[in-house]
Design a protein around this motif. Structure first.
Motif, PDB file in Angstrom:
ATOM      1  N   TYR A 246      32.617  69.554  84.715  1.00 62.01           N
ATOM      2  CA  TYR A 246      32.592  70.773  85.527  1.00 62.01           C
ATOM      3  C   TYR A 246      31.275  70.890  86.295  1.00 62.01           C
ATOM      4  O   TYR A 246      31.265  71.133  87.510  1.00 62.01           O
ATOM      5  CB  TYR A 246      32.790  72.009  84.656  1.00 62.01           C
ATOM      6  N   PHE A 247      30.158  70.739  85.587  1.00 67.55           N
ATOM      7  CA  PHE A 247      28.849  70.905  86.242  1.00 67.55           C
ATOM      8  C   PHE A 247      28.567  69.775  87.234  1.00 67.55           C
ATOM      9  O   PHE A 247      27.829  69.977  88.201  1.00 67.55           O
ATOM     10  CB  PHE A 247      27.735  70.986  85.197  1.00 67.55           C
ATOM     11  N   TYR A 248      29.148  68.595  86.991  1.00 73.63           N
ATOM     12  CA  TYR A 248      28.974  67.495  87.947  1.00 73.63           C
ATOM     13  C   TYR A 248      29.693  67.796  89.251  1.00 73.63           C
ATOM     14  O   TYR A 248      29.189  67.514  90.343  1.00 73.63           O
ATOM     15  CB  TYR A 248      29.501  66.194  87.332  1.00 73.63           C
ATOM     16  N   ILE A 249      30.891  68.387  89.147  1.00 70.69           N
ATOM     17  CA  ILE A 249      31.684  68.719  90.334  1.00 70.69           C
ATOM     18  C   ILE A 249      31.158  69.976  91.022  1.00 70.69           C
ATOM     19  O   ILE A 249      31.173  70.082  92.249  1.00 70.69           O
ATOM     20  CB  ILE A 249      33.173  68.906  89.945  1.00 70.69           C
TER      21      ILE A 249
ATOM     22  N   ALA B 185      33.225  79.273  79.737  1.00 71.12           N
ATOM     23  CA  ALA B 185      31.805  79.405  79.387  1.00 71.12           C
ATOM     24  C   ALA B 185      30.920  78.741  80.438  1.00 71.12           C
ATOM     25  O   ALA B 185      29.857  79.264  80.793  1.00 71.12           O
ATOM     26  CB  ALA B 185      31.537  78.799  78.015  1.00 71.12           C
ATOM     27  N   SER B 186      31.355  77.591  80.951  1.00 75.93           N
ATOM     28  CA  SER B 186      30.574  76.878  81.978  1.00 75.93           C
ATOM     29  C   SER B 186      30.485  77.696  83.263  1.00 75.93           C
ATOM     30  O   SER B 186      29.419  77.781  83.886  1.00 75.93           O
ATOM     31  CB  SER B 186      31.206  75.514  82.266  1.00 75.93           C
ATOM     32  N   VAL B 187      31.615  78.306  83.649  1.00 73.77           N
ATOM     33  CA  VAL B 187      31.600  79.173  84.837  1.00 73.77           C
ATOM     34  C   VAL B 187      30.662  80.360  84.604  1.00 73.77           C
ATOM     35  O   VAL B 187      29.889  80.747  85.490  1.00 73.77           O
ATOM     36  CB  VAL B 187      33.024  79.657  85.173  1.00 73.77           C
ATOM     37  N   GLY B 188      30.742  80.944  83.408  1.00 76.20           N
ATOM     38  CA  GLY B 188      29.863  82.077  83.078  1.00 76.20           C
ATOM     39  C   GLY B 188      28.397  81.709  83.175  1.00 76.20           C
ATOM     40  O   GLY B 188      27.582  82.483  83.703  1.00 76.20           O
ATOM     41  N   LEU B 189      28.036  80.522  82.675  1.00 74.50           N
ATOM     42  CA  LEU B 189      26.643  80.064  82.784  1.00 74.50           C
ATOM     43  C   LEU B 189      26.284  79.787  84.239  1.00 74.50           C
ATOM     44  O   LEU B 189      25.159  80.041  84.662  1.00 74.50           O
ATOM     45  CB  LEU B 189      26.441  78.795  81.941  1.00 74.50           C
ATOM     46  N   ASN B 190      27.240  79.256  84.985  1.00 76.29           N
ATOM     47  CA  ASN B 190      27.015  78.910  86.389  1.00 76.29           C
ATOM     48  C   ASN B 190      26.735  80.132  87.255  1.00 76.29           C
ATOM     49  O   ASN B 190      25.860  80.121  88.134  1.00 76.29           O
ATOM     50  CB  ASN B 190      28.230  78.158  86.928  1.00 76.29           C
ATOM     51  N   VAL B 191      27.503  81.208  86.989  1.00 78.93           N
ATOM     52  CA  VAL B 191      27.341  82.431  87.800  1.00 78.93           C
ATOM     53  C   VAL B 191      26.478  83.474  87.092  1.00 78.93           C
ATOM     54  O   VAL B 191      26.320  84.581  87.579  1.00 78.93           O
ATOM     55  CB  VAL B 191      28.714  83.044  88.154  1.00 78.93           C
ATOM     56  N   ASN B 192      25.939  83.098  85.922  1.00 78.36           N
ATOM     57  CA  ASN B 192      25.031  83.972  85.168  1.00 78.36           C
ATOM     58  C   ASN B 192      25.700  85.272  84.737  1.00 78.36           C
ATOM     59  O   ASN B 192      25.107  86.350  84.789  1.00 78.36           O
ATOM     60  CB  ASN B 192      23.786  84.289  86.001  1.00 78.36           C
TER      61      ASN B 192
ATOM     62  N   CYS C 109      27.899  74.004  76.296  1.00 74.99           N
ATOM     63  CA  CYS C 109      28.069  73.909  77.757  1.00 74.99           C
ATOM     64  C   CYS C 109      26.733  73.619  78.448  1.00 74.99           C
ATOM     65  O   CYS C 109      26.684  72.882  79.436  1.00 74.99           O
ATOM     66  CB  CYS C 109      28.661  75.200  78.300  1.00 74.99           C
ATOM     67  N   THR C 110      25.661  74.210  77.931  1.00 78.56           N
ATOM     68  CA  THR C 110      24.327  73.944  78.489  1.00 78.56           C
ATOM     69  C   THR C 110      23.953  72.481  78.304  1.00 78.56           C
ATOM     70  O   THR C 110      23.343  71.854  79.180  1.00 78.56           O
ATOM     71  CB  THR C 110      23.279  74.854  77.824  1.00 78.56           C
ATOM     72  N   ALA C 111      24.317  71.911  77.143  1.00 80.68           N
ATOM     73  CA  ALA C 111      24.088  70.481  76.919  1.00 80.68           C
ATOM     74  C   ALA C 111      24.869  69.653  77.933  1.00 80.68           C
ATOM     75  O   ALA C 111      24.369  68.640  78.446  1.00 80.68           O
ATOM     76  CB  ALA C 111      24.481  70.108  75.494  1.00 80.68           C
ATOM     77  N   GLY C 112      26.104  70.098  78.248  1.00 80.78           N
ATOM     78  CA  GLY C 112      26.891  69.428  79.286  1.00 80.78           C
ATOM     79  C   GLY C 112      26.223  69.514  80.645  1.00 80.78           C
ATOM     80  O   GLY C 112      26.250  68.554  81.425  1.00 80.78           O
ATOM     81  N   PHE C 113      25.599  70.670  80.935  1.00 80.56           N
ATOM     82  CA  PHE C 113      24.845  70.810  82.188  1.00 80.56           C
ATOM     83  C   PHE C 113      23.681  69.814  82.219  1.00 80.56           C
ATOM     84  O   PHE C 113      23.419  69.185  83.257  1.00 80.56           O
ATOM     85  CB  PHE C 113      24.305  72.238  82.305  1.00 80.56           C
ATOM     86  N   GLY C 114      22.999  69.655  81.085  1.00 75.59           N
ATOM     87  CA  GLY C 114      21.890  68.700  81.010  1.00 75.59           C
ATOM     88  C   GLY C 114      22.345  67.279  81.281  1.00 75.59           C
ATOM     89  O   GLY C 114      21.661  66.517  81.974  1.00 75.59           O
TER      90      GLY C 114
ATOM     91  N   LEU D  78      31.643  68.525  75.461  1.00 76.67           N
ATOM     92  CA  LEU D  78      30.597  67.921  76.297  1.00 76.67           C
ATOM     93  C   LEU D  78      31.200  67.253  77.531  1.00 76.67           C
ATOM     94  O   LEU D  78      30.654  67.351  78.636  1.00 76.67           O
ATOM     95  CB  LEU D  78      29.794  66.902  75.489  1.00 76.67           C
ATOM     96  N   THR D  79      32.338  66.580  77.346  1.00 75.00           N
ATOM     97  CA  THR D  79      32.987  65.891  78.470  1.00 75.00           C
ATOM     98  C   THR D  79      33.457  66.883  79.524  1.00 75.00           C
ATOM     99  O   THR D  79      33.194  66.710  80.729  1.00 75.00           O
ATOM    100  CB  THR D  79      34.174  65.055  77.964  1.00 75.00           C
TER     101      THR D  79
END
Length: 429
Positions: free
Chosen positions: A107-110, A46-53, A168-173, A101-102
């Motif tokens: 993922y988004f930090y890296i 899901a994080s990759v999907g949000l990252n690459v839209n 995942c968006t909360a994790g990005f925040g 969240l962790t």
């Protein structure tokens, strides 16, 4: 007739045995072993999907996510007043939330790509519509779980209620220290969890699942507590929905203003940005080959109020180097086929327009008024180039004698709408 209608819509038709349903619900609550690994993988997807839209990737993550288990378990526990089951469900949901969240934050930090894409941005501003989606999606989910034939609804519920993307968006925040995104996305996640749980509670009560023996006083407290929590969840979402309505209305009005004043008059707009969340609100535009002076821009700003755009500032980006990259970025976002070369050509065209004088009758008028004047040449030249005093000035060169040079100069300034026209008499024969 009413009896046949009731039988037609009766949820008890096709119902699975209550003991088997409860057994399946309880077995899906725990997050240990494979469930935890599946959750972590779903979070990364899901994080990759949000990252690459990528909507398709995000949907895939929703389908494999096991987050629905403890939420449905909490709803069953509330509906049957089974507090040990409620405690276990909440505990496992907290574990799943913290793990999610962790993993997403890490993922988004890296990740080197931290641009805010539309899929990510869509999960930061929940409203009453998200409440309705979560509640009715939860209803469909629990109805499907209690059927003998489960059918197709479960995957659809996973997609509609969308637990994974807001988490995942909360994790990005958290990873980017953007707490506006974090709180907005986490609020959406809580809304989804809570109203799926409440929908489960209502269906469990309606289907009359056996309750743990409890004092009536505690039963009333539970009902009052649920009612209070529903209000706490719904009221902010109504406020956010009201803000969303105002934003959509402002954008629609701004688009109508731009169309009326510019599109309908043939001006080519290459950059447009409508900002609702600034103070004052703003409308920024840039044109391919049109420049406006400060007086014209001020007149457009005065028109805003009469067009229903109060507390708004209108800005024209005049296609200079400092906004070129911003304009190109906006063009790329909107998939407009225009290159940096086109912007450069447009800028050169604007500069040339400053020197150009399109007046086919000027020479004929001068000769008619001043018959002694001949060999007329005119144009604009840059005086004091490469200095702070540099400016364009209209110059007219002529041969012949002129009785009243000052009168001719005044006439030219009025005729051409130019200031400080310069006349040069060519004395060479």
């Amino acid at each position: 007739m009413f009896e046949s209608l009731f039988n037609f819509i009766n949820l008890h038709n096709g119902e699975e045995k209550k003991e088997k349903v409860l057994e399946n619900v309880i077995s899906n609550i725990s997050f240990r072993g494979s469930n935890l690994w599946i959750l972590a993988c779903a979070i990364i997807i899901a994080s990759v999907g949000l990252n690459v839209n990528s909507t398709a990737v995000i949907i895939g993550a929703m389908l494999i996510s096991p987050l629905m288990g403890p939420i449905v378990g909490a709803g069953f526990a509330l509906g049957t007043y089974n507090f040990p089951l409620l405690k276990k469900s909440i505990k496992n949901l907290l574990i799943a939330t913290i793990v999610s969240l962790t993993v997403s934050s890490l993922y988004f930090y890296i990740s080197p790509f931290k641009d805010v894409q539309s899929e990510l941005l869509a999960r930061t501003s929940p409203n009453i519509y998200d409440v309705l989606i979560a509640f009715f999606g939860g209803l469909v989910g629990i109805i499907a779980i209690t059927r003998v034939e489960k059918g197709n609804p479960i995957p659809g519920v996973a997609i509609a209620t969308a637990l994974m993307p807001p988490l995942c968006t909360a994790g990005f925040g958290l990873a980017t220290s953007n707490f506006v995104y974090f709180f907005g996305a986490f609020y959406l996640y809580i809304i989804n969890c809570f109203f799926i749980c409440i929908a489960t509670f209502f269906v469990v009560k309606y289907l009359k699942y056996p309750s743990v023996i409890i004092d009536n006083k505690y039963e009333k407290r539970i009902r009052y507590g649920i009612s209070a929590l529903i209000l706490v969840m719904i009221v902010p979402s109504f406020y956010l929905a009201y803000n969303l309505f105002n934003e959509k209305q402002f954008i629609r009005t701004a688009e109508q203003f731009i169309q009326k004043e510019f599109d309908n008059k043939g001006y080519t707009i290459i950059y447009k940005k409508i900002n609702y969340n600034t103070s004052p609100k703003s409308i920024d535009v840039a044109f391919l080959n049109k420049k406006f002076n400060p007086e014209e821009i001020a007149s457009f700003n005065k028109m805003l109020i009469s067009n229903g755009l109060s507390d708004t500032k209108f800005n024209v980006r005049q296609s200079t180097d400092d906004v070129k990259s911003e304009i190109l970025n906006e063009i790329n976002k909107n998939n407009i086929t225009i290159s940096e070369k086109d912007i450069a050509v447009s800028k050169l065209r604007q500069e040339l327009d400053g020197y150009k004088i399109s007046d086919s009758t000027l020479v004929q008028e001068i000769k008619a008024i001043y018959p002694t004047v001949s060999n007329i040449s005119y144009g604009k030249i840059e005086e004091y180039p490469k200095t702070d005093s540099a400016k364009l000035r209209f110059v007219l060169i002529y041969s012949g004698k002129m009785k009243d040079k000052a009168q001719f100069k005044n006439w030219l300034e009025i005729r051409l709408r130019e200031k400080d026209v310069k006349l040069i008499e060519n004395s060479e024969e």
